[in-house]
Motif scaffolding. Structure first.
Motif, PDB file in Angstrom:
ATOM      1  N   LEU A 182       1.206   7.320  -6.088  1.00  0.00           N
ATOM      2  CA  LEU A 182       0.049   8.558  -6.473  1.00  0.00           C
ATOM      3  C   LEU A 182       0.427   9.751  -5.892  1.00  0.00           C
ATOM      4  N   THR A 183       2.036   9.786  -5.056  1.00  0.00           N
ATOM      5  CA  THR A 183       1.758  11.023  -4.864  1.00  0.00           C
ATOM      6  C   THR A 183       2.450  11.746  -5.827  1.00  0.00           C
ATOM      7  N   HIS A 193      -8.949   3.754  -2.650  1.00  0.00           N
ATOM      8  CA  HIS A 193      -8.819   5.495  -1.754  1.00  0.00           C
ATOM      9  C   HIS A 193      -8.937   6.016  -4.051  1.00  0.00           C
ATOM     10  N   GLU A 207       1.134  -0.973   0.212  1.00  0.00           N
ATOM     11  CA  GLU A 207       0.116  -0.404  -0.559  1.00  0.00           C
ATOM     12  C   GLU A 207       0.942   1.512  -0.125  1.00  0.00           C
ATOM     13  N   SER A 208       1.866   1.040   0.898  1.00  0.00           N
ATOM     14  CA  SER A 208       3.019   2.511   0.963  1.00  0.00           C
ATOM     15  C   SER A 208       3.283   2.685  -0.526  1.00  0.00           C
ATOM     16  N   TYR A 251      -5.687   2.069  -5.037  1.00  0.00           N
ATOM     17  CA  TYR A 251      -6.093   3.381  -5.308  1.00  0.00           C
ATOM     18  C   TYR A 251      -6.546   3.317  -6.487  1.00  0.00           C
ATOM     19  N   GLU A 255     -10.444  15.615  -2.703  1.00  0.00           N
ATOM     20  CA  GLU A 255     -10.270  14.125  -2.938  1.00  0.00           C
ATOM     21  C   GLU A 255     -11.995  13.499  -1.913  1.00  0.00           C
ATOM     22  N   ARG A 310       1.078   4.804  -2.733  1.00  0.00           N
ATOM     23  CA  ARG A 310       0.652   5.576  -1.823  1.00  0.00           C
ATOM     24  C   ARG A 310       1.654   6.745  -2.458  1.00  0.00           C
ATOM     25  N   THR A 311       3.295   6.575  -2.485  1.00  0.00           N
ATOM     26  CA  THR A 311       4.617   7.042  -3.443  1.00  0.00           C
ATOM     27  C   THR A 311       4.316   7.054  -4.430  1.00  0.00           C
ATOM     28  N   TYR A 339     -10.168   7.736  -6.810  1.00  0.00           N
ATOM     29  CA  TYR A 339      -9.706   9.631  -7.142  1.00  0.00           C
ATOM     30  C   TYR A 339     -10.279  10.344  -8.609  1.00  0.00           C
ATOM     31  N   LYS A 389       0.460  13.076  -8.498  1.00  0.00           N
ATOM     32  CA  LYS A 389      -0.617  13.823  -8.434  1.00  0.00           C
ATOM     33  C   LYS A 389       0.536  15.532  -8.372  1.00  0.00           C
TER      34      LYS A 389
END
Length: 269
Positions: A32-33, A69, A25-26, A87, A44, A29-30, A71, A36
């Motif tokens: 996606l960050t 999550h 998951e991390s 995500y 969101e 998330r990385t 988006y 973005k």
């Protein structure tokens, strides 16, 4: 070596089980960050509120209890993608092109299948090399985790194998049917994408040049006609049942996305 290569999909599934879900998951998330930074997203809280009613029936049948999550990105391409860990990013162009709720939900089911089957992680694992896979199989996952960590920026644009795409199609149809969402929406939207690609290619050059461009564009994806035919054959074999109607939630999403893309000065997220 050949036998090992031919079974990479199977090996990737075994090795992926050694990667902790929290760590996977991390990585999502990385990725996606990083994505973005140069993109404009619907806030969101709004994308979550608008997409959740359309996704919830699918997640309730998926057997996957991780938090997802959701988006919406301001991008005119007919696309959506999933990142490891749950995500899912949907392009505004796809939402506005979909004619009905079940078409968008078909794409979402396909993306959920990529997550549940861990295709993003397994695609990275396939590329790390036999030695790293062998080390992971005997219990030393340090090289594997380092390789996956370094590949995080590539997760957004990675291409899945034909087998992974076919599996996501198959699992997506099963998920749609279980959630009482008409699975024909997925096949219909794939046909829409195919037809739009062909119209665009016809503007590029001659039919021969267009055919070559199609091959290059599709890359590892199954042939569009074959894919749609396979989906429809599978759908026709399913027992008849009554379908959900999520048109109200879909209309609310489309209205907000249309307003969002028409106002480019809305805050980036």
């Amino acid at each position: 070596p050949l036998a090992a290569y031919l079974s990479l999909d199977r090996l990737s599934a075994i090795v992926a089980n050694q990667v902790p879900a929290q760590w996977e998951e991390s990585r999502g998330r990385t990725a996606l960050t990083q994505y973005k930074v140069q993109k404009r997203f619907l806030p969101e809280r709004e994308s979550e509120a608008l997409l959740r009613p359309l996704v919830a029936p699918l997640l309730s049948q998926s057997g996957d209890h991780r938090p997802y999550h959701l988006y919406v990105v301001d991008d005119g391409e007919l696309n959506a993608f999933a990142l490891p860990g749950g995500y899912i990013v949907v392009h505004s162009g796809l939402i506005l092109k979909a004619a009905k709720a079940d078409q968008l939900q078909g794409v979402l089911a396909h993306e959920i299948a990529h997550v549940t089957e861990r295709h993003g992680l397994r695609t990275v694992i396939r590329g790390v090399g036999i030695y790293v896979l062998a080390q992971a199989l005997i219990g030393d996952a340090s090289g594997l985790l380092a390789s996956v960590a370094s590949a995080a920026p590539l997760l957004v644009n990675q291409k899945y194998s034909r087998d992974f795409e076919r599996e996501a199609d198959r699992k997506g149809v099963e998920l749609l049917y279980s959630a009482k969402i008409a699975p024909e929406g997925l096949a219909a939207f794939f046909a829409t994408i195919r037809d739009q690609q062909r119209r665009q290619l016809e503007q590029i050059g001659t039919a021969g040049e267009a055919a070559r461009t199609v091959d290059a564009y599709l890359g590892s994806h199954p042939d569009s006609d074959e894919r749609i035919a396979t989906l429809r054959t599978r759908i026709q074999q399913l027992p008849a049942r009554a379908w959900r109607n999520d048109s109200q939630a879909f209309s609310a999403l489309r209205r907000r996305v249309q307003d969002f893309v028409s106002k480019p000065m809305e805050n980036r997220q």
